[in-house]
Motif scaffolding. Sequence first.
Motif, PDB file in Angstrom:
ATOM      1  N   SER A 109       0.838  -1.132   0.085  1.00 40.98           N
ATOM      2  CA  SER A 109       0.005   0.052   0.118  1.00 40.98           C
ATOM      3  C   SER A 109       0.749   1.274  -0.078  1.00 40.98           C
ATOM      4  O   SER A 109       0.624   2.202  -0.572  1.00 40.98           O
ATOM      5  N   GLU A 110       1.990   1.270   0.582  1.00 39.84           N
ATOM      6  CA  GLU A 110       2.863   2.188   0.646  1.00 39.84           C
ATOM      7  C   GLU A 110       3.313   2.674  -0.671  1.00 39.84           C
ATOM      8  O   GLU A 110       3.483   3.927  -0.923  1.00 39.84           O
ATOM      9  N   THR A 111       3.672   1.694  -1.600  1.00 38.78           N
ATOM     10  CA  THR A 111       3.996   2.087  -3.151  1.00 38.78           C
ATOM     11  C   THR A 111       2.859   2.673  -3.769  1.00 38.78           C
ATOM     12  O   THR A 111       2.729   3.530  -4.494  1.00 38.78           O
ATOM     13  N   GLU A 112       1.644   2.260  -3.637  1.00 37.42           N
ATOM     14  CA  GLU A 112       0.356   2.712  -4.270  1.00 37.42           C
ATOM     15  C   GLU A 112       0.244   3.971  -3.747  1.00 37.42           C
ATOM     16  O   GLU A 112      -0.086   5.133  -4.473  1.00 37.42           O
ATOM     17  N   GLN A 113       0.372   4.320  -2.552  1.00 34.70           N
ATOM     18  CA  GLN A 113       0.360   5.716  -1.980  1.00 34.70           C
ATOM     19  C   GLN A 113       1.547   6.855  -2.485  1.00 34.70           C
ATOM     20  O   GLN A 113       1.031   7.941  -2.667  1.00 34.70           O
ATOM     21  N   ALA A 114       2.626   6.290  -2.693  1.00 36.31           N
ATOM     22  CA  ALA A 114       3.616   7.108  -3.249  1.00 36.31           C
ATOM     23  C   ALA A 114       3.277   7.322  -4.627  1.00 36.31           C
ATOM     24  O   ALA A 114       3.543   8.353  -5.194  1.00 36.31           O
ATOM     25  N   ALA A 115       2.467   6.526  -5.295  1.00 38.22           N
ATOM     26  CA  ALA A 115       2.371   6.704  -6.820  1.00 38.22           C
ATOM     27  C   ALA A 115       1.150   7.650  -7.043  1.00 38.22           C
ATOM     28  O   ALA A 115       1.234   8.599  -7.808  1.00 38.22           O
ATOM     29  N   VAL A 116       0.128   7.487  -5.915  1.00 33.62           N
ATOM     30  CA  VAL A 116      -0.927   8.679  -6.036  1.00 33.62           C
ATOM     31  C   VAL A 116      -0.258  10.217  -5.477  1.00 33.62           C
ATOM     32  O   VAL A 116      -0.651  11.050  -6.128  1.00 33.62           O
ATOM     33  N   ALA A 117       0.714   9.906  -4.631  1.00 35.24           N
ATOM     34  CA  ALA A 117       1.445  11.240  -4.199  1.00 35.24           C
ATOM     35  C   ALA A 117       2.237  11.928  -5.339  1.00 35.24           C
ATOM     36  O   ALA A 117       2.292  13.089  -5.369  1.00 35.24           O
ATOM     37  N   MET A 118       2.510  11.048  -6.306  1.00 33.63           N
ATOM     38  CA  MET A 118       3.290  11.493  -7.576  1.00 33.63           C
ATOM     39  C   MET A 118       2.514  11.948  -8.419  1.00 33.63           C
ATOM     40  O   MET A 118       2.931  12.306  -9.564  1.00 33.63           O
ATOM     41  N   GLY A 119       0.939  11.782  -8.365  1.00 34.89           N
ATOM     42  CA  GLY A 119       0.217  12.388  -9.185  1.00 34.89           C
ATOM     43  C   GLY A 119      -0.209  11.314 -10.289  1.00 34.89           C
ATOM     44  O   GLY A 119      -0.805  11.854 -11.562  1.00 34.89           O
ATOM     45  N   TYR A 120       0.176   9.984 -10.157  1.00 30.17           N
ATOM     46  CA  TYR A 120      -0.413   8.931 -11.119  1.00 30.17           C
ATOM     47  C   TYR A 120      -1.820   8.905 -11.123  1.00 30.17           C
ATOM     48  O   TYR A 120      -2.412   8.503  -9.787  1.00 30.17           O
ATOM     49  N   PRO A 121      -2.518   9.083 -12.307  1.00 32.07           N
ATOM     50  CA  PRO A 121      -3.938   8.774 -12.380  1.00 32.07           C
ATOM     51  C   PRO A 121      -4.275   7.277 -12.079  1.00 32.07           C
ATOM     52  O   PRO A 121      -3.108   6.595 -12.371  1.00 32.07           O
ATOM     53  N   PRO A 122      -5.277   6.744 -11.893  1.00 29.58           N
ATOM     54  CA  PRO A 122      -5.698   5.425 -11.363  1.00 29.58           C
ATOM     55  C   PRO A 122      -5.036   4.373 -12.607  1.00 29.58           C
ATOM     56  O   PRO A 122      -4.619   3.258 -12.533  1.00 29.58           O
ATOM     57  N   VAL A 123      -5.456   4.748 -13.828  1.00 31.66           N
ATOM     58  CA  VAL A 123      -5.159   3.674 -14.901  1.00 31.66           C
ATOM     59  C   VAL A 123      -3.657   3.826 -15.196  1.00 31.66           C
ATOM     60  O   VAL A 123      -3.107   2.473 -15.293  1.00 31.66           O
ATOM     61  N   ARG A 124      -3.010   4.871 -15.228  1.00 31.48           N
ATOM     62  CA  ARG A 124      -1.412   4.728 -15.346  1.00 31.48           C
ATOM     63  C   ARG A 124      -0.915   4.194 -14.341  1.00 31.48           C
ATOM     64  O   ARG A 124       0.209   3.535 -14.438  1.00 31.48           O
ATOM     65  N   ARG A 125      -1.447   4.413 -12.981  1.00 30.81           N
ATOM     66  CA  ARG A 125      -0.847   3.585 -11.758  1.00 30.81           C
ATOM     67  C   ARG A 125      -0.913   2.070 -11.973  1.00 30.81           C
ATOM     68  O   ARG A 125       0.009   1.320 -11.641  1.00 30.81           O
ATOM     69  N   PHE A 126      -2.070   1.661 -12.422  1.00 32.56           N
ATOM     70  CA  PHE A 126      -2.247   0.165 -12.535  1.00 32.56           C
ATOM     71  C   PHE A 126      -0.967  -0.367 -13.540  1.00 32.56           C
ATOM     72  O   PHE A 126      -0.616  -1.268 -13.242  1.00 32.56           O
ATOM     73  N   PHE A 127      -0.994   0.223 -14.757  1.00 32.69           N
ATOM     74  CA  PHE A 127      -0.151  -0.371 -15.712  1.00 32.69           C
ATOM     75  C   PHE A 127       1.488  -0.160 -15.462  1.00 32.69           C
ATOM     76  O   PHE A 127       2.273  -0.761 -15.776  1.00 32.69           O
ATOM     77  N   ALA A 128       1.593   1.219 -14.827  1.00 27.70           N
ATOM     78  CA  ALA A 128       3.115   1.699 -14.373  1.00 27.70           C
ATOM     79  C   ALA A 128       3.643   1.037 -13.063  1.00 27.70           C
ATOM     80  O   ALA A 128       4.870   0.826 -12.901  1.00 27.70           O
ATOM     81  N   VAL A 129       2.634   0.765 -11.973  1.00 30.87           N
ATOM     82  CA  VAL A 129       2.971   0.301 -10.848  1.00 30.87           C
ATOM     83  C   VAL A 129       2.415  -0.829 -10.451  1.00 30.87           C
ATOM     84  O   VAL A 129       3.413  -2.041 -10.261  1.00 30.87           O
TER      85      VAL A 129
END
Length: 214
Positions: A109-129
């Motif tokens: 979850s820390e990785t997901e939160q870091a991606a959100v904090a970096m401004g990753y939208p949901p779709v990009r976060r899914f494919f990139a993280v």
Amino acid sequence: MFSFIQANLGGILSRAGQHAWLAGAPLVLGLLIAMPLGWLANRVPWLRSVLIGGSGLLYTIPSLALFVIMPLILGTGILDPINVIIAMTIYTVALLVRTVADALAVVPSETEQAAVAMGYPPVRRFFAVDLPLAVPVIASGLRVAAVSNVSIVSVAALLGIPQLGYYITDGYSNTYWAEMWTGVLGCVLLALIFDAVIIALTWLLTPWRRAVAA
């Protein structure tokens, strides 16, 4: 057995190619269908038991019965390879929905939160993280599905659909062990090739694991 292989090499290679197509195409189709279902099962708690339980039940359908039922549902001929491809896709989905859901669940979850904090939208976060981190677990399930597909496809030889299973059924019915063992070893070799391809793709798709190991 070697003399049988030598005398029938062209036919064996042709049936091996057909076997690989009947087992491999459903692997790709099943993964594409299982990805959104597994994602939903991971994201929507009340859907998890429905999707995982429902897809798991599909695997309990006997393969021979499914191969016979498919032409009645699809309106195809009994020897149409599309029956086998759709039936094997159903089995692949049954195996992979839980795998995909579990793979996405172990993303920290820390990785997901870091991606959100970096401004990753949901779709990009899914494919990139999320998806790259889930690849090793998904690949493990895919290896099981690949071996299962290669094995189950050989059952379709009982209906006359050409592939390596033909040598098993024909060799057994004629008590011709060289022919039967050619079919058995051909299936084992094909499963090993599928497994090696998946391992190689996993290695290519997870460069971060090599960096950590180094």
